[in-house]
Design a protein around this motif. Structure first.
Motif, PDB file in Angstrom:
ATOM      1  N   LYS A  75      44.287  62.718  13.182  1.00 31.23           N
ATOM      2  CA  LYS A  75      44.218  61.672  14.209  1.00 31.23           C
ATOM      3  C   LYS A  75      42.781  61.196  14.407  1.00 31.23           C
ATOM      4  O   LYS A  75      41.832  61.949  14.160  1.00 31.23           O
ATOM      5  CB  LYS A  75      44.751  62.214  15.540  1.00 31.23           C
ATOM      6  CG  LYS A  75      46.201  62.646  15.515  1.00 31.23           C
ATOM      7  CD  LYS A  75      46.592  63.223  16.872  1.00 31.23           C
ATOM      8  CE  LYS A  75      48.027  63.724  16.871  1.00 31.23           C
ATOM      9  NZ  LYS A  75      48.385  64.361  18.166  1.00 31.23           N
ATOM     10  N   PRO A  76      42.600  59.986  14.901  1.00 30.16           N
ATOM     11  CA  PRO A  76      41.243  59.519  15.226  1.00 30.16           C
ATOM     12  C   PRO A  76      40.698  60.291  16.425  1.00 30.16           C
ATOM     13  O   PRO A  76      41.452  60.882  17.201  1.00 30.16           O
ATOM     14  CB  PRO A  76      41.451  58.044  15.575  1.00 30.16           C
ATOM     15  CG  PRO A  76      42.890  57.944  15.973  1.00 30.16           C
ATOM     16  CD  PRO A  76      43.628  58.966  15.164  1.00 30.16           C
ATOM     17  N   PHE A  77      39.388  60.272  16.567  1.00 31.21           N
ATOM     18  CA  PHE A  77      38.763  61.008  17.656  1.00 31.21           C
ATOM     19  C   PHE A  77      37.504  60.284  18.107  1.00 31.21           C
ATOM     20  O   PHE A  77      36.872  59.555  17.334  1.00 31.21           O
ATOM     21  CB  PHE A  77      38.410  62.438  17.213  1.00 31.21           C
ATOM     22  CG  PHE A  77      37.429  62.494  16.073  1.00 31.21           C
ATOM     23  CD1 PHE A  77      36.052  62.541  16.308  1.00 31.21           C
ATOM     24  CD2 PHE A  77      37.870  62.485  14.751  1.00 31.21           C
ATOM     25  CE1 PHE A  77      35.139  62.575  15.260  1.00 31.21           C
ATOM     26  CE2 PHE A  77      36.973  62.521  13.692  1.00 31.21           C
ATOM     27  CZ  PHE A  77      35.606  62.567  13.944  1.00 31.21           C
ATOM     28  N   GLU A  78      37.148  60.521  19.347  1.00 34.93           N
ATOM     29  CA  GLU A  78      35.842  60.113  19.858  1.00 34.93           C
ATOM     30  C   GLU A  78      34.945  61.342  19.793  1.00 34.93           C
ATOM     31  O   GLU A  78      35.347  62.425  20.219  1.00 34.93           O
ATOM     32  CB  GLU A  78      35.951  59.599  21.298  1.00 34.93           C
ATOM     33  CG  GLU A  78      36.756  58.322  21.440  1.00 34.93           C
ATOM     34  CD  GLU A  78      36.134  57.159  20.684  1.00 34.93           C
ATOM     35  OE1 GLU A  78      34.877  57.108  20.588  1.00 34.93           O
ATOM     36  OE2 GLU A  78      36.892  56.310  20.178  1.00 34.93           O
ATOM     37  N   ILE A  79      33.750  61.196  19.268  1.00 36.47           N
ATOM     38  CA  ILE A  79      32.889  62.356  19.019  1.00 36.47           C
ATOM     39  C   ILE A  79      32.560  63.104  20.310  1.00 36.47           C
ATOM     40  O   ILE A  79      32.559  64.341  20.344  1.00 36.47           O
ATOM     41  CB  ILE A  79      31.609  61.942  18.258  1.00 36.47           C
ATOM     42  CG1 ILE A  79      30.876  63.176  17.719  1.00 36.47           C
ATOM     43  CG2 ILE A  79      30.701  61.092  19.120  1.00 36.47           C
ATOM     44  CD1 ILE A  79      31.512  63.812  16.537  1.00 36.47           C
ATOM     45  N   ASP A  80      32.307  62.385  21.386  1.00 35.88           N
ATOM     46  CA  ASP A  80      31.984  63.050  22.660  1.00 35.88           C
ATOM     47  C   ASP A  80      33.163  63.861  23.183  1.00 35.88           C
ATOM     48  O   ASP A  80      32.994  64.976  23.700  1.00 35.88           O
ATOM     49  CB  ASP A  80      31.553  62.031  23.711  1.00 35.88           C
ATOM     50  CG  ASP A  80      30.185  61.432  23.413  1.00 35.88           C
ATOM     51  OD1 ASP A  80      29.452  62.036  22.598  1.00 35.88           O
ATOM     52  OD2 ASP A  80      29.851  60.384  23.986  1.00 35.88           O
ATOM     53  N   GLU A  81      34.352  63.294  23.048  1.00 35.13           N
ATOM     54  CA  GLU A  81      35.550  64.000  23.485  1.00 35.13           C
ATOM     55  C   GLU A  81      35.756  65.270  22.657  1.00 35.13           C
ATOM     56  O   GLU A  81      36.073  66.339  23.189  1.00 35.13           O
ATOM     57  CB  GLU A  81      36.774  63.098  23.354  1.00 35.13           C
ATOM     58  CG  GLU A  81      38.090  63.778  23.733  1.00 35.13           C
ATOM     59  CD  GLU A  81      39.306  62.990  23.268  1.00 35.13           C
ATOM     60  OE1 GLU A  81      40.096  62.599  24.138  1.00 35.13           O
ATOM     61  OE2 GLU A  81      39.457  62.769  22.046  1.00 35.13           O
ATOM     62  N   LEU A  82      35.565  65.159  21.353  1.00 41.71           N
ATOM     63  CA  LEU A  82      35.726  66.317  20.468  1.00 41.71           C
ATOM     64  C   LEU A  82      34.735  67.421  20.833  1.00 41.71           C
ATOM     65  O   LEU A  82      35.102  68.606  20.899  1.00 41.71           O
ATOM     66  CB  LEU A  82      35.557  65.877  19.010  1.00 41.71           C
ATOM     67  CG  LEU A  82      35.790  66.927  17.932  1.00 41.71           C
ATOM     68  CD1 LEU A  82      36.378  66.279  16.673  1.00 41.71           C
ATOM     69  CD2 LEU A  82      34.498  67.651  17.558  1.00 41.71           C
ATOM     70  N   ILE A  83      33.495  67.050  21.082  1.00 39.54           N
ATOM     71  CA  ILE A  83      32.479  68.038  21.467  1.00 39.54           C
ATOM     72  C   ILE A  83      32.851  68.703  22.785  1.00 39.54           C
ATOM     73  O   ILE A  83      32.714  69.923  22.950  1.00 39.54           O
ATOM     74  CB  ILE A  83      31.088  67.384  21.536  1.00 39.54           C
ATOM     75  CG1 ILE A  83      30.621  66.998  20.130  1.00 39.54           C
ATOM     76  CG2 ILE A  83      30.076  68.325  22.196  1.00 39.54           C
ATOM     77  CD1 ILE A  83      29.350  66.166  20.108  1.00 39.54           C
ATOM     78  N   ASN A  84      33.366  67.922  23.732  1.00 42.35           N
ATOM     79  CA  ASN A  84      33.783  68.480  25.018  1.00 42.35           C
ATOM     80  C   ASN A  84      34.930  69.472  24.849  1.00 42.35           C
ATOM     81  O   ASN A  84      34.983  70.501  25.540  1.00 42.35           O
ATOM     82  CB  ASN A  84      34.185  67.363  25.990  1.00 42.35           C
ATOM     83  CG  ASN A  84      32.990  66.593  26.502  1.00 42.35           C
ATOM     84  OD1 ASN A  84      31.867  67.094  26.509  1.00 42.35           O
ATOM     85  ND2 ASN A  84      33.220  65.355  26.930  1.00 42.35           N
ATOM     86  N   ARG A  85      35.842  69.169  23.948  1.00 40.47           N
ATOM     87  CA  ARG A  85      36.961  70.091  23.699  1.00 40.47           C
ATOM     88  C   ARG A  85      36.458  71.398  23.098  1.00 40.47           C
ATOM     89  O   ARG A  85      36.946  72.484  23.453  1.00 40.47           O
ATOM     90  CB  ARG A  85      38.000  69.436  22.789  1.00 40.47           C
ATOM     91  CG  ARG A  85      38.729  68.263  23.425  1.00 40.47           C
ATOM     92  CD  ARG A  85      39.978  67.912  22.635  1.00 40.47           C
ATOM     93  NE  ARG A  85      40.595  66.682  23.083  1.00 40.47           N
ATOM     94  CZ  ARG A  85      41.340  66.529  24.172  1.00 40.47           C
ATOM     95  NH1 ARG A  85      41.524  67.574  24.967  1.00 40.47           N
ATOM     96  NH2 ARG A  85      41.888  65.368  24.478  1.00 40.47           N
ATOM     97  N   LEU A  86      35.501  71.309  22.193  1.00 36.26           N
ATOM     98  CA  LEU A  86      34.911  72.529  21.630  1.00 36.26           C
ATOM     99  C   LEU A  86      34.207  73.333  22.722  1.00 36.26           C
ATOM    100  O   LEU A  86      34.371  74.557  22.823  1.00 36.26           O
ATOM    101  CB  LEU A  86      33.918  72.173  20.516  1.00 36.26           C
ATOM    102  CG  LEU A  86      34.508  71.712  19.187  1.00 36.26           C
ATOM    103  CD1 LEU A  86      33.409  71.129  18.291  1.00 36.26           C
ATOM    104  CD2 LEU A  86      35.202  72.873  18.461  1.00 36.26           C
ATOM    105  N   SER A  87      33.426  72.651  23.547  1.00 30.50           N
ATOM    106  CA  SER A  87      32.669  73.316  24.614  1.00 30.50           C
ATOM    107  C   SER A  87      33.576  74.029  25.600  1.00 30.50           C
ATOM    108  O   SER A  87      33.215  75.075  26.150  1.00 30.50           O
ATOM    109  CB  SER A  87      31.797  72.309  25.368  1.00 30.50           C
ATOM    110  OG  SER A  87      30.839  71.724  24.518  1.00 30.50           O
ATOM    111  N   ALA A  88      34.761  73.466  25.830  1.00 29.56           N
ATOM    112  CA  ALA A  88      35.688  74.030  26.818  1.00 29.56           C
ATOM    113  C   ALA A  88      36.558  75.141  26.237  1.00 29.56           C
ATOM    114  O   ALA A  88      37.324  75.770  26.979  1.00 29.56           O
ATOM    115  CB  ALA A  88      36.576  72.923  27.370  1.00 29.56           C
ATOM    116  N   SER A  89      36.444  75.393  24.948  1.00 22.09           N
ATOM    117  CA  SER A  89      37.313  76.380  24.297  1.00 22.09           C
ATOM    118  C   SER A  89      36.753  77.785  24.408  1.00 22.09           C
ATOM    119  O   SER A  89      35.534  77.996  24.346  1.00 22.09           O
ATOM    120  CB  SER A  89      37.505  76.011  22.819  1.00 22.09           C
ATOM    121  OG  SER A  89      38.154  74.762  22.698  1.00 22.09           O
ATOM    122  N   GLU A  90      37.669  78.750  24.559  1.00 18.95           N
ATOM    123  CA  GLU A  90      37.291  80.151  24.722  1.00 18.95           C
ATOM    124  C   GLU A  90      36.514  80.658  23.501  1.00 18.95           C
ATOM    125  O   GLU A  90      36.899  80.430  22.363  1.00 18.95           O
ATOM    126  CB  GLU A  90      38.547  81.003  24.905  1.00 18.95           C
ATOM    127  CG  GLU A  90      38.277  82.474  25.158  1.00 18.95           C
ATOM    128  CD  GLU A  90      39.543  83.302  25.233  1.00 18.95           C
ATOM    129  OE1 GLU A  90      39.421  84.527  25.417  1.00 18.95           O
ATOM    130  OE2 GLU A  90      40.647  82.724  25.102  1.00 18.95           O
TER     131      GLU A  90
END
Length: 332
Positions: A248-263
């Protein structure tokens, strides 16, 4: 919380000693503690929580005699193949760090940040994945969950501690001009694109471990994965370049935020200040560090990650202890 009888098998090795250190830090509810090794090490002593323990020789009656609830194994595949089923038959849950059981369809292969629910399906044996796979899938889990992964290209830069005491010694002595004993070529001032044995397809066993284990842990046999694993002259902590093609397409900032929020993930990605994950900084930590996060401009939905973790802690000992913690909290 119930107190347990816990054992470490292979306690005198590099990972075994790290088991003891991590267990001290985690403060599990241990009633009785036992350390086992081969006959060569039996009779020596190890210190755990300020108390000396005599190393016992592992035998077929060890788990039954001492009524072991959980055993952390890091004694090689041969020992695991022989003794893990014996331990399981005695009612002990084995968390095994070797490659012996990883691809057995009846044995869960677990990274607690990624697939803890698989632990419930154990039949007495739970496998700890390969060190390079563990840190990779921690970083990949949120990407697969939110965007879907189509293809992965792994390139690893693996520390000599991944080859045990012999690998560490080869680098230490090689820097003094001594010939290698563990590796086929000098590792000092060198890079070896050769970890484990070569297979008929031209890949090494280490490379195929990453391919097969990633699919199993992420529950997706359709993933297209290729890998090149390289031993580098670094004492500890593995670094990985991971190229991912998403569905799927992604926004880079959103992707980074998802990584940051992951355990279990710490994002370090401040290029203006030269901040990105480094092996020297990851050593001694249990988190997986992710940085150099950027689009792969050659693909429609491509992303590049630089992923670093302590291979002896998160890549082995700490992951196993986390599994034990989950079992104690949820199944005992």
């Amino acid at each position: 919380m119930k107190k347990i009888n816990l054992a470490v098998v292979g306690a005198t090795g590099m990972v075994g000693r790290t088991f003891l250190k991590v267990l001290e830090e985690k403060n599990l509810p241990i009633e009785n503690f036992y350390v086992f090794a081969s006959a060569r090490s039996a009779g020596s002593t190890l210190t755990f929580n300020g108390k000396e323990y005599t190393v016992l020789e592992l035998n077929e009656n060890s788990f039954k005699d001492y009524q072991i609830d959980i055993a952390l194994f890091s004694a090689g595949g041969g020992t695991s193949l022989k003794y893990a089923p014996i331990a399981a038959e005695s009612g002990c849950i084995v968390i095994d760090n070797s490659s012996a059981w990883r691809m057995d369809p009846n044995v869960p292969l677990v990274v607690p940040e990624v697939n803890p629910e698989d632990i419930r399906n154990h039949q007495g044996i739970i496998a700890n994945p390969n060190c390079s796979t563990i840190q990779a899938v921690v970083a990949l889990k949120p990407l697969h969950e939110y965007y879907g992964i189509k293809r992965i290209v792994y390139t690893t830069f693996q520390a000599v501690s991944g080859a045990g005491m012999g690998g560490w010694s080869d680098l230490e002595e090689g820097l003094k001009g001594q010939a290698p004993k563990k590796f086929p070529h000098p590792i000092a001032n060198n890079c070896l694109p050769h970890i484990d044995v070569f297979l008929e397809n031209g890949y090494t066993k280490e490379e195929m471990k990453m391919v097969e284990e990633t699919r199993k842990i992420l529950h997706d046999d359709t993933l297209r994965i290729t890998a090149t694993t390289v031993r580098v002259p670094v004492f500890n902590s593995h670094s990985e370049s991971i190229n991912v093609e998403l569905n799927k397409p992604f926004e880079i900032d959103e992707l980074i935020n998802r990584l940051s929020a992951s355990e279990g993930i710490i994002v370090q990605d401040d290029l203006a200040n030269n901040i990105y994950p480094l092996a020297i900084n990851a050593t001694g930590h249990d988190e997986v560090f992710v940085g150099r996060i950027r689009r792969d401009e050659s693909l429609e939905h491509g992303i590049n990650l630089w992923v670093v973790a302590d291979n002896i802690r998160k890549g082995a000992a700490s992951n196993a202890v986390q599994i034990a913690e989950w079992i104690i909290a949820n199944m005992m």
